[in-house]
Enzyme design. Sequence first.
Site, PDB file in Angstrom:
ATOM      1  N   SER A  13      -0.908   0.062   3.268  1.00  0.00           N
ATOM      2  CA  SER A  13      -1.616  -1.352   3.329  1.00  0.00           C
ATOM      3  C   SER A  13      -0.346  -2.297   3.214  1.00  0.00           C
ATOM      4  O   SER A  13       0.455  -1.866   2.451  1.00  0.00           O
ATOM      5  CB  SER A  13      -2.719  -1.415   2.287  1.00  0.00           C
ATOM      6  N   TYR A  70      -6.195  -0.568  -6.210  1.00  0.00           N
ATOM      7  CA  TYR A  70      -6.164  -0.006  -4.826  1.00  0.00           C
ATOM      8  C   TYR A  70      -4.651  -0.429  -4.383  1.00  0.00           C
ATOM      9  O   TYR A  70      -4.078   0.215  -3.502  1.00  0.00           O
ATOM     10  CB  TYR A  70      -7.119  -0.929  -3.750  1.00  0.00           C
TER      11      TYR A  70
END
Length: 249
Positions: free
Chosen positions: A136, A149
């Site tokens: 990501s 995250y």
Amino acid sequence: MSKTVLITGATSGFGAAAARRFAGAGWKVIATGRRAARLQPLMDEFGADTVHAAVFDIRDTAAMEAALAALPAGFRDIDLLVNNAGLAQGTAAAQHASLEDWRTMIDTNITALVTLTHRLLPQLIERRGAIINISSTAAIHPYPGGNAYGGTKAFVSQFSLGLRADLHGTGVRVTAIEPGMAETEFTLVRTHGNQAASDQLYKGANPMTAQDIAEQIFWVATLPPHLNINRLELMPVSQSFAGFQVARG
Ligand code: NDP
Ligand code: 8X3
């Protein structure tokens, strides 16, 4: 002879689009996820010789092993592992975040990913195969509420580079794809099922689509075998960077 790809998290979003992209191009696809019903249309569309559904919770190592042991003969020679299954849980600042959410992200995005990778490495080396890890932009670009995250995705990106170093000379390719905002079930899951919040986030933002990412995965996978994309960061045009924040006392 057709190649075989195992795609984790193929019940939704990037994984579902990638499964369809590879199957449509003649690859054999092992599609995984917990929601079996989501995989049925893919099997109906392409047939059992092209798509095999392996239904398990990726955090359950015994279930993962059982699913791999139960692969039909035509699906055992895996050429490409797409480690896509993953999630964010929560957007709270670290000091208010749920430890359970953090553990779910670590168990899924890190522990399950390394477990499956470790399990398949010998055959990927034997077949001079490839690994594509879905990381990501959060791996590189921190933002408030991204805490654990972002940490899991930083692991995924750095693990990918480390794999490249260790697999030197084996012919195995390793890529970390680092997408920014893409509309999938990601925000619905992150908000524990708040559809309105998900719709609000993507509204008017012209985000990337699951199909956009599937095309990148397929492109990376089908490059000439002497080429390796190490990291591939991509965003919608509508998304960019903001500056540092300063707290004044
Ligand atoms: P989705 O929520 O649409 O898809 C997530 C997939 O992961 C589902 O197929 C889900 O399957 C699977 N999954 C999650 N937990 C488990 C589990 N415990 N066991 C098995 N499968 C699991 O999100 P995306 O398609 O957006 O996300 C795919 C990847 O892309 C994730 O790693 C995410 O972090 C990453 N990403 C997403 C971005 C975005 O903006 N959408 C941007 C950058 C990266 P099921 O629930 O059926 O088990
Ligand atoms: C998903 C992108 O910006 O929501 O990995 O973390 S972001």
